[in-house]
Write a protein that holds these residues in place. Structure first.
Motif, PDB file in Angstrom:
ATOM      1  N   VAL A   6     -73.309  59.557 -71.289  1.00  0.00           N
ATOM      2  CA  VAL A   6     -73.013  58.562 -72.325  1.00  0.00           C
ATOM      3  C   VAL A   6     -73.545  59.077 -73.656  1.00  0.00           C
ATOM      4  N   LEU A   7     -72.617  59.446 -74.515  1.00  0.00           N
ATOM      5  CA  LEU A   7     -72.940  59.815 -75.889  1.00  0.00           C
ATOM      6  C   LEU A   7     -72.242  58.823 -76.805  1.00  0.00           C
ATOM      7  N   LEU A   8     -73.004  58.069 -77.561  1.00  0.00           N
ATOM      8  CA  LEU A   8     -72.445  57.153 -78.537  1.00  0.00           C
ATOM      9  C   LEU A   8     -72.612  57.747 -79.926  1.00  0.00           C
ATOM     10  N   ALA A   9     -71.564  57.649 -80.718  1.00  0.00           N
ATOM     11  CA  ALA A   9     -71.579  58.201 -82.075  1.00  0.00           C
ATOM     12  C   ALA A   9     -71.130  57.141 -83.066  1.00  0.00           C
ATOM     13  N   ASP A  10     -71.491  57.337 -84.327  1.00  0.00           N
ATOM     14  CA  ASP A  10     -71.121  56.378 -85.354  1.00  0.00           C
ATOM     15  C   ASP A  10     -69.718  56.665 -85.889  1.00  0.00           C
ATOM     16  N   ALA A  11     -69.331  55.971 -86.937  1.00  0.00           N
ATOM     17  CA  ALA A  11     -67.980  56.108 -87.478  1.00  0.00           C
ATOM     18  C   ALA A  11     -67.706  57.494 -88.042  1.00  0.00           C
ATOM     19  N   ASP A  12     -68.769  58.243 -88.340  1.00  0.00           N
ATOM     20  CA  ASP A  12     -68.620  59.613 -88.839  1.00  0.00           C
ATOM     21  C   ASP A  12     -68.817  60.655 -87.739  1.00  0.00           C
ATOM     22  N   VAL A  29     -75.692  58.601 -82.374  1.00  0.00           N
ATOM     23  CA  VAL A  29     -76.682  57.598 -82.779  1.00  0.00           C
ATOM     24  C   VAL A  29     -77.993  57.769 -82.009  1.00  0.00           C
ATOM     25  N   ARG A  30     -77.984  58.566 -80.958  1.00  0.00           N
ATOM     26  CA  ARG A  30     -79.167  58.868 -80.161  1.00  0.00           C
ATOM     27  C   ARG A  30     -78.791  60.032 -79.238  1.00  0.00           C
ATOM     28  N   PRO A  31     -79.757  60.652 -78.564  1.00  0.00           N
ATOM     29  CA  PRO A  31     -79.399  61.700 -77.599  1.00  0.00           C
ATOM     30  C   PRO A  31     -78.502  61.156 -76.495  1.00  0.00           C
ATOM     31  N   ALA A  32     -77.679  62.029 -75.928  1.00  0.00           N
ATOM     32  CA  ALA A  32     -76.802  61.637 -74.829  1.00  0.00           C
ATOM     33  C   ALA A  32     -77.624  61.337 -73.587  1.00  0.00           C
ATOM     34  N   ASP A  86     -74.935  50.948 -84.977  1.00  0.00           N
ATOM     35  CA  ASP A  86     -74.150  52.008 -85.613  1.00  0.00           C
ATOM     36  C   ASP A  86     -73.070  52.592 -84.700  1.00  0.00           C
ATOM     37  N   ALA A  87     -73.153  52.332 -83.394  1.00  0.00           N
ATOM     38  CA  ALA A  87     -72.264  52.998 -82.436  1.00  0.00           C
ATOM     39  C   ALA A  87     -70.827  52.516 -82.585  1.00  0.00           C
ATOM     40  N   ARG A  88     -69.894  53.483 -82.648  1.00  0.00           N
ATOM     41  CA  ARG A  88     -68.474  53.160 -82.773  1.00  0.00           C
ATOM     42  C   ARG A  88     -67.592  53.933 -81.788  1.00  0.00           C
ATOM     43  N   ARG A  89     -68.064  55.051 -81.282  1.00  0.00           N
ATOM     44  CA  ARG A  89     -67.247  55.847 -80.365  1.00  0.00           C
ATOM     45  C   ARG A  89     -68.090  56.313 -79.183  1.00  0.00           C
ATOM     46  N   ILE A 120     -67.331  49.278 -79.609  1.00  0.00           N
ATOM     47  CA  ILE A 120     -66.951  50.686 -79.492  1.00  0.00           C
ATOM     48  C   ILE A 120     -65.447  50.790 -79.278  1.00  0.00           C
ATOM     49  N   ALA A 121     -64.804  51.664 -80.028  1.00  0.00           N
ATOM     50  CA  ALA A 121     -63.370  51.879 -79.859  1.00  0.00           C
ATOM     51  C   ALA A 121     -63.096  52.556 -78.521  1.00  0.00           C
ATOM     52  N   GLN A 122     -62.067  52.101 -77.823  1.00  0.00           N
ATOM     53  CA  GLN A 122     -61.722  52.705 -76.532  1.00  0.00           C
ATOM     54  C   GLN A 122     -61.071  54.073 -76.750  1.00  0.00           C
TER      55      GLN A 122
END
Length: 503
Positions: free
Chosen positions: A87-93, A97-100, A155-158, A207-209
């Motif tokens: 699980v890796l969550l990333a922001d809109a850019d 947002v944290r380590p996987a 902040d998580a979006r993806r 989070i966008a699918q």
């Protein structure tokens, strides 16, 4: 006009302990390979995570090494693969947002598993996703971030896994393969092969699918920006990719109905392929790497990690330990190890299980311990295989893959303990090779796709020693009883370890 002989596919796999890349010709011949070693972070007992920037940095480094060393090799497609489910969550850019959070070896989400099971019901979870929630469940780890790290969650979006992260960085496509998605329990509907919207909205709504595709589908093409960093020509097709164990199965042709793949690595992984969705609470039910297939999968939390730990602990090297382990003989002169040094995944699904060494005396040496560790992983494999068959898996053929297949003793011990014949192919480099094969298949003209049997024929067969059958039947019975007899104490110790890690 470019000569076909100069055309290659690049396959890269992000594993637990290293990233590996290969350049592979149209006939399956490996032109060159490169490896970058790395380590996971274990900030607390039960936590296993990694900085996702490493995945891309190592891909870039490997791609540059291979393209620079072989400037006349035309890369026609790129295959990606990686450990998982992560699980890796990333922001809109697309900044993490944290380590996987890694796959089932990370056991932090116990409270979320309990809560989600209570909220949704175990029968409904199994109906929708195929499996009960365990430390392997990606959806529970997403919920952990939501519960425990609100700043990161805001902040998580993806949502990415290693393979889809590489595909994103290379092509800008936001995709995830069905196999990986099916391990994001309980957020995927296995029968309808789609995200399960009610539960996605409940537990991952901000989070966008990712768009769902199959592992060998083309996700997109290398962008100009990615080309400048990697040396791979812009416009080169990139497949979606999948989790390394499934890519390894592809690399040895062990993905047809009736096949079982044994992956020898830092952990041990087993994937049985069938046409039906088999459900059992002690294993993982997943979508296959290809349309129309289903898997029953299992995994040991330690295998190569356990033997590496013993090597480092004793200050020895592998040739010494293997020679001494062979001399020790079957049964390791009365030693029996439970290999649960990082908890255990299948079939006991017990993150609080702990390693046990039984029968130890002052007369035992490091070779006996090493032999017992090899036998422990073999006993764990047998436990998984017997559980799969009890659930209805039709296992007709077993293929071994991974770095551990280079050790003849380990292969023989597993065949002897399990009673299984194992087939070993010519190339056991693993998931990076499978990723290269998927890439070659993705761009092949109709009717011209390569056959993995031509790329990677079987060259060795390991047959169990029938004289050891009765002995290992008895040892397996002791193995099962040893866990049952010690688990209460192990759980108490695990609780103390968790307390100490936060002190």
């Amino acid at each position: 006009m470019t000569n076909d002989a100069a055309k290659y596919t690049l396959g890269v796999d992000v594993g637990t302990s290293s990233t590996k890349g290969v350049l592979v010709a149209k006939d399956g011949r490996i032109l060159a390979s490169a490896t970058r070693a790395h380590e996971v972070d274990r900030p607390h007992t039960g936590w296993v995570e990694m900085d996702a920037h490493i995945w891309w940095d190592e891909f870039v480094s490997i791609a540059n090494e291979l393209t620079t060393a072989h400037p006349n090799a035309e890369i026609t497609a790129v295959g990606v693969s990686g450990m998982g489910p992560c699980v890796l969550l990333a922001d809109a850019d697309d900044e993490p947002v944290r380590p996987a959070i890694l796959y089932g070896v990370d056991t932090r989400s116990g409270a979320q598993i309990a809560r989600m099971t209570d909220e949704l019901g175990i029968d409904e979870i199994t109906r929708v996703g195929g499996s009960t929630l365990t430390s392997q469940a990606g959806g529970a780890k997403i919920a952990w971030i939501s519960d425990e790290e609100p700043d990161a969650w805001t902040d998580a979006r993806r949502f990415f896994m290693p393979a889809s992260w590489l595909a994103r960085k290379l092509t800008s496509a936001y995709v995830l393969d069905h196999q990986s998605a099916s391990q994001t329990s309980p957020l995927y509907d296995i029968e309808n092969e789609t995200w399960y919207d009610p539960w996605w909205q409940r537990y991952a709504g901000t989070i966008a699918q990712p768009r769902l595709t199959w592992a060998g589908d083309i996700a997109g093409e290398v962008t100009a920006a990615a080309s400048a960093l990697t040396g791979i020509p812009a416009g080169t097709p990139v497949i979606t990719g999948t989790i390394d164990a499934w890519t390894e199965a592809v690399s040895v042709g062990a993905h047809e109905v009736g096949d079982l793949m044994l992956m020898y690595g830092t952990t041990m992984f087993l994937v049985a392929t069938g046409a039906e969705t088999l459900r059992t609470p002690s294993m993982w039910t997943t979508a296959g790497a290809f349309p129309g297939t289903r898997n029953l999968a299992g995994g040991l939390s330690t295998s190569g990690a356990l033997t590496a730990w013993l090597k480092d602990l004793t200050g020895s090297d592998y040739p010494e330990l293997l020679a001494e382990a062979e001399a020790s003989g079957a049964g390791a002169r009365g030693l029996l190890i439970l290999p649960y040094f990082a908890g255990e995944r299948t079939p006991i699904q017990d993150p609080d299980a702990r390693g046990i060494v039984a029968g130890l005396t002052l007369e035992h040496g490091r070779g006996d311990l090493y032999r017992a560790a090899l036998e422990a992983t073999a006993l764990g494999v047998r436990h998984n295989v017997e559980t799969m068959r009890a659930a209805g898996a039709d296992i007709r053929r077993i293929v071994a893959v991974g770095g551990g297949t280079q050790g003849q003793l380990w292969l023989q011990v597993i065949s002897d303990v399990t009673g299984l014949v194992q087939e070993v192919p010519a190339t056991t480099i693993g998931a990076s090779y499978g990723a290269a094969f998927l890439a070659a298949s993705a761009i092949a003209a109709d009717g011209a796709a390569p056959a993995i049997a031509d790329w990677n024929p079987i060259t060795q067969t390991i047959t169990p020693n029938p004289d050891l059958r009765s002995f290992y039947d008895t040892l397996f019975d002791r193995y099962v009883r040893l866990y049952e007899g010690t688990k209460d104490v192990a759980h108490e110790l695990a609780a103390e370890q968790r307390g100490a890690s936060h002190a």
